[in-house]
Design an enzyme around this catalytic site. Structure first.
Site, mmCIF file in Angstrom:
data_model
loop_
_atom_site.group_PDB
_atom_site.id
_atom_site.type_symbol
_atom_site.label_atom_id
_atom_site.label_comp_id
_atom_site.label_asym_id
_atom_site.label_seq_id
_atom_site.Cartn_x
_atom_site.Cartn_y
_atom_site.Cartn_z
ATOM 1 N N HIS A 172 30.655 -4.009 -27.103
ATOM 2 C CA HIS A 172 31.384 -4.333 -25.869
ATOM 3 C C HIS A 172 30.354 -4.715 -24.820
ATOM 4 C CE1 HIS A 172 34.643 -4.165 -22.873
ATOM 5 N NE2 HIS A 172 33.671 -3.783 -22.056
ATOM 6 N N CYS A 173 30.498 -5.924 -24.275
ATOM 7 C CA CYS A 173 29.524 -6.433 -23.310
ATOM 8 C C CYS A 173 30.110 -6.365 -21.898
ATOM 9 C CB CYS A 173 29.134 -7.869 -23.656
ATOM 10 S SG CYS A 173 27.896 -8.553 -22.535
ATOM 11 N N PRO A 174 29.622 -5.467 -21.046
ATOM 12 C CA PRO A 174 30.148 -5.389 -19.671
ATOM 13 C C PRO A 174 29.803 -6.612 -18.843
ATOM 14 C CG PRO A 174 28.230 -3.955 -19.927
ATOM 15 C CD PRO A 174 28.562 -4.467 -21.291
#
Length: 362
Positions: A172-174
């Site tokens: 998951h890439c913020p």
């Protein structure tokens, strides 16, 4: 008449159980945490605008018109792949519906010899944590997700931020406010590559600007004449190292046909005596071609699909309440009271065929 239509049907994205945000009436999706994504946009757009205002006019006069044109093309491409990464369904797996869950639990009980067909089911029964299958001639373990109530296909994982199981989950890439998975990984990689090139390009133009100005005056005076150029150079210099390192890391992962999640967990590590990677095509070129040139699989969740509200209400079924109401009241009897056993079996078989198709197309 319009009010009646609105009250009887809903869009799938309106009732989908997840922590995502949906935009443009279900055409785009993203994470609820968008702070870092907005910061990413601010840095990219802000730095590039400063470049066009303070560097391009001078370099255009001194050198060539190609400098602002190349910068504009890079900038547009970076924004396109950034938004494509952030707004694309990464490969969310649809959660099991009521009938599918009940069918799978009944089949698991029968397979476990805890109960025969037609007998009562154990009220506190839980699905087995793992299930082994043969995929491409090798034994692969499927892990059961108690949130989505399904056996996740190989390489899939449940994202705690978005609360979804994602196909070929990478991470998951913020910074892009979305999961990186099977359907948007190529855009994420193109974003890293193009952003690295844009950073190096702007930094090179900044240095060229100062060098050209310093030919007719002192370097200190050249810097004073265009201080914004120095600000851009500092931003690009410190940003490009982390971006290029991340780009290099993902280049290594693609060449090995391994995801970030698998690399962190050492899923195919020789130290752990694990099986060799069954998804590696044996060639770096083939691995890259599979990522960049293969067709993008259709989304498994049709966010804009209209669903009768009655069907939504029927599927909002509390399984835990069903089991804990009374030990004598069982899942089996509840199912038989609401659904015909043959219909349940047919639906369950259909669900299993769909899940098997997803697994085989990993």
């Amino acid at each position: 008449m319009k009010k009646c239509c609105k009250s009887t049907v809903v869009r799938r994205y309106e009732v989908l159980e997840s922590k995502n945000r949906y935009y443009c009436r279900g055409r785009c999706l993203g994470s609820q945490q968008i702070g870092l994504f907005l910061f990413t946009l601010f840095l990219i757009i802000g730095t590039t605008i400063l470049f066009f205002i303070f560097d391009c006019p001078y370099l255009y006069k001194k050198l060539t018109i190609a400098i602002p044109l190349v910068g504009a093309l890079l900038f547009i491409f970076v924004l396109c792949v950034l938004f494509r990464t952030a707004c694309t369904d990464p490969g969310i797996l649809p959660r099991s519906e009521k009938d599918e869950v009940l069918f799978n639990e009944r089949q698991a009980l029968v397979a476990s010899n805890l109960v025969d067909q037609g007998q009562q089911m154990v009220s506190n029964f839980q699905m087995p944590r793992y299930k082994e299958i043969i995929l491409k001639g090798k034994t692969v373990k499927l892990k059961y997700c108690f949130t989505c109530k399904l056996y996740r296909p190989p390489r899939s994982s449940h994202c705690s931020v978005c609360d979804n199981c994602v196909e070929r989950f990478d991470h998951h890439c913020p910074w892009v406010a979305n999961c990186i998975g099977k359907r948007n990984y190529r855009f994420f990689y193109m974003f890293l590559v193009s952003l690295s090139i844009l950073c190096v390009y702007i930094l090179a133009c900044n240095i060229t600007n100062i060098v050209l100005r310093s030919q007719s005056q002192l370097v200190a005076d050249a810097i004073k004449a265009t201080p914004i150029t120095v600000v851009q150079a500092v931003i690009c210099f410190f940003s490009m190292w982390s971006i290029m390192c991340l780009c290099g890391y993902h280049t290594y992962l693609i060449s090995s046909e391994v995801s970030t999640n698998e690399d962190i967990k050492e899923s195919y590590s020789k130290k752990r005596n694990e099986n060799s990677n069954p998804f590696d095509r044996g060639s770096i070129c083939l691995n890259f071609a599979n990522l960049l040139c293969s067709s993008i699989s259709p989304s498994l969740i049709n966010l804009r699909e209209t669903i009768p509200r009655k069907l939504v209400n029927e599927n909002n079924y509390n399984f835990d309440q069903l089991r804990s109401t009374n030990a004598a009241k069982t899942i089996s009897s509840s199912v038989d009271a609401r659904d015909n056993s043959l219909t349940l079996y047919q639906n369950g078989t259909s669900f299993n065929n769909t899940r098997q198709f997803i697994i085989e197309n990993v």
